[in-house]
Design a protein around this motif. Structure first.
Motif, PDB file in Angstrom:
ATOM      1  N   THR A 153     -55.674 -42.244  17.876  1.00 56.37           N
ATOM      2  CA  THR A 153     -55.233 -43.033  16.730  1.00 56.37           C
ATOM      3  C   THR A 153     -53.801 -42.711  16.306  1.00 56.37           C
ATOM      4  N   SER A 154     -53.217 -41.674  16.859  1.00 50.85           N
ATOM      5  CA  SER A 154     -51.796 -41.439  16.607  1.00 50.85           C
ATOM      6  C   SER A 154     -50.933 -42.396  17.426  1.00 50.85           C
ATOM      7  N   LEU A 155     -51.527 -43.004  18.455  1.00 53.86           N
ATOM      8  CA  LEU A 155     -50.809 -43.983  19.280  1.00 53.86           C
ATOM      9  C   LEU A 155     -51.284 -45.410  19.054  1.00 53.86           C
ATOM     10  N   ALA A 156     -52.598 -45.596  18.862  1.00 52.16           N
ATOM     11  CA  ALA A 156     -53.158 -46.947  18.829  1.00 52.16           C
ATOM     12  C   ALA A 156     -54.250 -47.055  17.766  1.00 52.16           C
ATOM     13  N   ARG A 157     -54.573 -48.287  17.418  1.00 47.71           N
ATOM     14  CA  ARG A 157     -55.624 -48.543  16.436  1.00 47.71           C
ATOM     15  C   ARG A 157     -56.995 -48.244  17.042  1.00 47.71           C
ATOM     16  N   ARG A 158     -57.840 -47.621  16.250  1.00 48.94           N
ATOM     17  CA  ARG A 158     -59.164 -47.233  16.726  1.00 48.94           C
ATOM     18  C   ARG A 158     -59.974 -48.430  17.214  1.00 48.94           C
ATOM     19  N   GLU A 159     -59.874 -49.562  16.492  1.00 53.65           N
ATOM     20  CA  GLU A 159     -60.714 -50.715  16.829  1.00 53.65           C
ATOM     21  C   GLU A 159     -60.380 -51.296  18.194  1.00 53.65           C
ATOM     22  N   GLY A 160     -59.195 -50.996  18.709  1.00 56.03           N
ATOM     23  CA  GLY A 160     -58.841 -51.497  20.034  1.00 56.03           C
ATOM     24  C   GLY A 160     -59.649 -50.854  21.139  1.00 56.03           C
ATOM     25  N   GLY A 161     -59.927 -49.555  20.997  1.00 61.80           N
ATOM     26  CA  GLY A 161     -60.770 -48.847  21.966  1.00 61.80           C
ATOM     27  C   GLY A 161     -60.072 -48.422  23.235  1.00 61.80           C
ATOM     28  N   VAL A 162     -59.107 -49.203  23.685  1.00 64.63           N
ATOM     29  CA  VAL A 162     -58.378 -48.898  24.915  1.00 64.63           C
ATOM     30  C   VAL A 162     -56.973 -49.471  24.795  1.00 64.63           C
ATOM     31  N   ALA A 163     -55.999 -48.794  25.394  1.00 60.67           N
ATOM     32  CA  ALA A 163     -54.619 -49.278  25.338  1.00 60.67           C
ATOM     33  C   ALA A 163     -53.882 -48.839  26.596  1.00 60.67           C
ATOM     34  N   PRO A 164     -52.984 -49.681  27.117  1.00 69.71           N
ATOM     35  CA  PRO A 164     -52.181 -49.301  28.283  1.00 69.71           C
ATOM     36  C   PRO A 164     -51.054 -48.363  27.866  1.00 69.71           C
ATOM     37  N   VAL A 165     -50.773 -47.379  28.698  1.00 70.66           N
ATOM     38  CA  VAL A 165     -49.707 -46.417  28.407  1.00 70.66           C
ATOM     39  C   VAL A 165     -48.902 -46.135  29.663  1.00 70.66           C
ATOM     40  N   TRP A 166     -47.722 -45.586  29.456  1.00 72.92           N
ATOM     41  CA  TRP A 166     -46.955 -44.942  30.509  1.00 72.92           C
ATOM     42  C   TRP A 166     -47.137 -43.440  30.318  1.00 72.92           C
ATOM     43  N   TYR A 167     -47.152 -42.696  31.417  1.00 75.79           N
ATOM     44  CA  TYR A 167     -47.298 -41.249  31.305  1.00 75.79           C
ATOM     45  C   TYR A 167     -46.364 -40.539  32.278  1.00 75.79           C
ATOM     46  N   ARG A 168     -46.034 -39.302  31.933  1.00 76.78           N
ATOM     47  CA  ARG A 168     -45.267 -38.457  32.835  1.00 76.78           C
ATOM     48  C   ARG A 168     -45.566 -36.994  32.506  1.00 76.78           C
ATOM     49  N   LYS A 169     -45.443 -36.153  33.501  1.00 78.03           N
ATOM     50  CA  LYS A 169     -45.639 -34.712  33.320  1.00 78.03           C
ATOM     51  C   LYS A 169     -44.399 -34.151  32.626  1.00 78.03           C
ATOM     52  N   VAL A 170     -44.620 -33.305  31.617  1.00 82.51           N
ATOM     53  CA  VAL A 170     -43.521 -32.687  30.887  1.00 82.51           C
ATOM     54  C   VAL A 170     -43.794 -31.192  30.730  1.00 82.51           C
ATOM     55  N   ARG A 171     -42.790 -30.461  30.299  1.00 85.36           N
ATOM     56  CA  ARG A 171     -42.943 -29.034  30.065  1.00 85.36           C
ATOM     57  C   ARG A 171     -43.774 -28.799  28.813  1.00 85.36           C
ATOM     58  N   CYS A 172     -44.576 -27.763  28.856  1.00 89.46           N
ATOM     59  CA  CYS A 172     -45.414 -27.396  27.711  1.00 89.46           C
ATOM     60  C   CYS A 172     -44.637 -26.473  26.783  1.00 89.46           C
ATOM     61  N   ALA A 173     -44.591 -26.818  25.529  1.00 87.64           N
ATOM     62  CA  ALA A 173     -43.952 -25.971  24.522  1.00 87.64           C
ATOM     63  C   ALA A 173     -45.047 -25.212  23.774  1.00 87.64           C
ATOM     64  N   LYS A 174     -45.173 -23.923  24.025  1.00 87.11           N
ATOM     65  CA  LYS A 174     -46.224 -23.105  23.422  1.00 87.11           C
ATOM     66  C   LYS A 174     -45.618 -21.982  22.586  1.00 87.11           C
ATOM     67  N   ARG A 175     -46.312 -21.654  21.513  1.00 92.01           N
ATOM     68  CA  ARG A 175     -45.878 -20.543  20.673  1.00 92.01           C
ATOM     69  C   ARG A 175     -46.485 -19.242  21.181  1.00 92.01           C
ATOM     70  N   GLY A 198     -44.032 -23.778  29.945  1.00 97.61           N
ATOM     71  CA  GLY A 198     -43.421 -24.308  31.168  1.00 97.61           C
ATOM     72  C   GLY A 198     -44.238 -25.437  31.745  1.00 97.61           C
ATOM     73  N   ALA A 199     -44.505 -25.375  33.041  1.00102.00           N
ATOM     74  CA  ALA A 199     -45.309 -26.414  33.693  1.00102.00           C
ATOM     75  C   ALA A 199     -46.732 -26.442  33.152  1.00102.00           C
ATOM     76  N   GLY A 200     -47.241 -25.279  32.745  1.00 92.30           N
ATOM     77  CA  GLY A 200     -48.551 -25.215  32.107  1.00 92.30           C
ATOM     78  C   GLY A 200     -49.728 -25.048  33.046  1.00 92.30           C
ATOM     79  N   ASP A 201     -49.675 -25.684  34.197  1.00 92.29           N
ATOM     80  CA  ASP A 201     -50.793 -25.629  35.139  1.00 92.29           C
ATOM     81  C   ASP A 201     -50.533 -24.532  36.180  1.00 92.29           C
ATOM     82  N   VAL A 202     -51.417 -23.557  36.204  1.00 94.62           N
ATOM     83  CA  VAL A 202     -51.278 -22.371  37.056  1.00 94.62           C
ATOM     84  C   VAL A 202     -51.887 -22.637  38.427  1.00 94.62           C
ATOM     85  N   VAL A 203     -51.173 -22.271  39.477  1.00 95.52           N
ATOM     86  CA  VAL A 203     -51.667 -22.504  40.835  1.00 95.52           C
ATOM     87  C   VAL A 203     -51.986 -21.203  41.572  1.00 95.52           C
ATOM     88  N   SER A 204     -51.495 -20.071  41.063  1.00 95.23           N
ATOM     89  CA  SER A 204     -51.736 -18.792  41.741  1.00 95.23           C
ATOM     90  C   SER A 204     -51.726 -17.659  40.722  1.00 95.23           C
TER      91      SER A 204
END
Length: 269
Positions: A153-175, A198-204
């Protein structure tokens, strides 16, 4: 035998018939699209991908705290409601856990439930949206994000139920630093690694104590990593994320640690 004028008239009639058939076909296609509720989504710009968002859980985010990445409670671990359950194509068997994605409403030529095309949010991958989920949105090979309701609901109205988006991987900002929650028993360790920047997803992952060299851990599931070696004393960690960066967190877990405790180490910058 037809003269030139009669032949010309017949050609004009044929052209008009052809145009009428094409117009009727196009009209039927438009009616079909309207009946199915389909819209034309503007293709994602370079560096972005096309996806859709839906929501799950209650209006306050309850019911979304756990998930397939192994986080016992995303709210207590600091992720809040800005998380996402990814379709299997994006989830990659748990390799995507901890990664961050920016989501932005995609302009389209039909009805869109998004508040604004300029609005964007960043979510952390914490769960899997499985095959066969309601509406088939998470079925392979679709790219999809199932969000806690507050994130949706921060992006779209709840009653819509579904919405098209664009997405991309970004760096994670963590405290703060990367956090290590120690589980297992005296003969092996099972470590939940979270709050990764950083990337956030650990591979090793590699772990060592004063009595061993670096010992490779394996992904048990999601963000839970297992070491089948008995270890005592302070623990150090080497993490490699999906972008190839390496973090050495020396003595992140201090001497005298106990199972169930969470310790904080250094962080990707």
């Amino acid at each position: 035998m037809l003269n030139d004028q009669e032949i010309s008239m017949m050609q004009v009639v044929a052209v008009h018939r052809s145009e009428t058939v094409m117009k009727m076909s196009n009209l039927k296609l438009v009616v079909l699209f309207l009946a199915l509720g389909l819209t034309t989504v503007i293709a994602a710009p370079r560096g972005w991908g096309d996806a859709h968002i839906t929501y799950y859980g209650s209006p306050n985010g309850a019911g979304t705290e756990g998930g397939a990445c192994g986080y016992q409670n995303t709210y207590k671990l600091g992720y809040g409601s800005m998380t996402a359950a990814l379709s299997s194509r994006l989830f990659q068997g748990g390799k995507a856990c901890g990664g961050c994605y920016q989501l932005r409403c995609a302009p389209n030529r039909g009805r869109n439930w998004c508040w604004s095309y300029a609005r964007a949010i960043v979510v952390t991958a914490t769960n899997l949206c499985p095959q066969g989920s309601h509406g088939g949105w998470c079925d392979y090979p679709k790219s999809h994000f199932d969000l806690p309701m507050p994130a949706f609901t921060s992006l779209a109205r709840r009653e819509g139920g579904v919405a098209p988006v664009w997405y991309r991987k970004v760096r994670c900002a963590k405290r703060g630093g990367v956090r290590f929650t120690i589980g297992g028993n005296p003969w092996f360790l099972m470590v939940l690694i979270h709050n990764v920047g950083g990337a956030g997803d650990v591979v090793s992952v590699k772990v060592k104590c004063p009595y061993t060299g670096w010992v490779s851990a394996y992904r048990n599931w999601g963000c839970l990593w297992t070491v089948r070696t008995k270890m005592t004393g302070p623990l150090s960690f080497t993490l490699v994320t999906s972008d190839g960066r390496t973090l050495y967190s020396m003595n992140a877990v201090r001497n005298g640690w106990k199972f169930g405790q969470t310790w904080e180490g250094s962080q990707f910058r």
